[in-house]
Design an enzyme around this catalytic site. Structure first.
Site, PDB file in Angstrom:
ATOM      1  CE  LYS A 137      -4.262  -1.820   0.839  1.00 51.60           C
ATOM      2  NZ  LYS A 137      -5.637  -1.639   0.967  1.00 51.60           N
ATOM      3  CE  LYS A 228      -5.334  -6.996  -3.376  1.00 49.90           C
ATOM      4  NZ  LYS A 228      -6.640  -7.025  -2.817  1.00 49.90           N
ATOM      5  CE  LYS A 231     -13.514  -3.249  -2.272  1.00 53.99           C
ATOM      6  NZ  LYS A 231     -13.189  -3.178  -0.873  1.00 53.99           N
TER       7      LYS A 231
END
Ligand code: ATP
Length: 363
Positions: A137, A228, A231
């Site tokens: 992230k 992957k 969202k």
């Protein structure tokens, strides 16, 4: 415990298989927007199957909209409020029957935050430091050592995210956690924290949960098949949303990155883009990728494959999209479901917290 044949889940044994006195399924989704096809195939659709499974399969099924987790990348307040209802609509549209399970919003049950604090006293920095999700992230390579600058900017909530996740699971004494492959490392940490708590007090308060994986535990991005589908990926073309129109689905699939070899074959290591498209069809049709690859190997090229994949995705998602749109028009119903779910979840959470507080000496 033998899983019913109709379930598309397989058990991912983290440390061998365990026998449980009673079984509880728990899982969650962040209210960070409309779900994508990866969320649907890796989690949501099978939640529906699990909640509908015969009662002898699992004693309880509990699904949570984990808004406290979403604060690690805070959406605008109005968006967060809206996304909670949207998530409830998505979960029900994916097949979860709120009459047969508990569906609620995480922050409506205060026990999550409370248990998170207690468990953080049993969680070590070293373990959390090895979690790959906070690194990805922050756009950090999971293997490289983390720079001082990155650590300066690392928020405690993002770093401690897996401890809150452990609290979510352990609060309900969950034995089975249906999630995508990206969550396996966090579930290993959950087991580690639960085990440490149990052994510190020579108790068996927490059962150690197992992961349940679907046939499609990791759907990849359409724009970069090494990542992957997510969202939070800024590239909107990288994912198919549950409520995308058939036209948009076709455009996104047409633009999906494949490779320079015009033949069609299934080989995730050398041809990840093509394999990802085949995985999508296999997941949606509950077949193996090899079976689907057998059907499509005579195709003239990627254009024909993409047309076929777009047809399957559109057809399979249509009933979900229609139900989702219908549910979104009935916010009162969604609020009623979530309110009732929070009451029922709260009762279980309070019982566990009482046991935990008695164990540690708070009570
Ligand atoms: P974000 O990118 O904002 O972190 P996300 O797309 O990863 O969100 P979550 O809400 O964190 O979605 O995950 C909900 C469930 O969907 C989890 O069980 C997760 O493992 C699963 N999941 C997420 N992405 C995928 C994927 N690409 N393939 C299969 N399962 C997935």
């Amino acid at each position: 415990l033998v899983l019913h044949q109709c379930l598309s889940y397989t058990r991912h044994a983290l440390h061998g298989q365990t026998r449980y006195k009673s079984t509880t399924v728990f899982s969650g989704i962040q209210p960070t927007g409309v779900a994508h096809l990866g969320n649907y195939l890796g989690a949501l659709r099978a939640w529906g199957q699990l909640s509908a499974s015969p009662p002898q399969q699992f004693d309880h099924t509990i699904f949570s909209i984990v808004d406290l987790h979403a604060l690690t990348a805070p959406p605008a307040p109005d968006k967060l409020r809206e996304y909670k209802r949207i998530s409830a609509a998505l979960i029900i549209a994916s097949g979860v029957d709120p009459e047969k399970c508990i569906l609620y919003v995480q922050s409506d049950v205060s026990g999550h935050a409370e248990l998170c604090w207690i468990l953080s006293c049993f969680s070590d920095f070293g373990h959390l430091n090895r979690m790959t999700q906070w690194k990805s992230k922050m756009n950090l390579n999971s293997n490289s050592s983390v720079t001082d600058e990155a650590v300066e900017n690392l928020r405690l909530g993002l770093f401690a995210y897996p401890v809150l996740q452990a609290a979510d699971v352990l609060l309900y004494k969950a034995t089975h956690v249906p999630v995508g492959e990206d969550q396996i490392q966090h579930l290993e940490l959950t087991r580690h924290i639960g085990k440490r708590f149990n052994s510190s007090y020579k108790t068996k308060v927490f059962p150690l949960p197992e992961v349940l994986l679907t046939r499609t535990p990791r759907l990849m991005s359409l724009r970069d098949p090494a990542k992957k589908m997510s969202k939070s990926d800024p590239a909107e073309q990288s994912r198919i949303m549950i409520n995308d129109s058939p036209e948009l689905i076709r455009v996104k699939i047409k633009r999906a990155i494949t490779d320079g070899n015009s033949s069609v074959s299934y080989d995730p290591s050398t041809r990840p883009g093509v394999a990802n498209l085949i995985d999508m069809v296999a997941g949606l049709q509950n077949r193996t990728p090899e079976e689907v690859a057998g059907d499509v190997k005579g195709f003239s090229g990627h254009a024909e494959l993409k047309d076929f994949v777009a047809d399957v995705v559109t057809r399979e998602l249509q009933p979900v999209r229609e139900k989702f749109e219908r549910l979104c028009r009935d916010p009162e119903y969604l609020d009623r479901v979530l309110c009732r779910g929070a009451e029922r979840a709260g009762v279980i959470a309070q019982a566990t917290l009482k046991e935990v507080k008695t164990t540690v000496g708070i009570y």
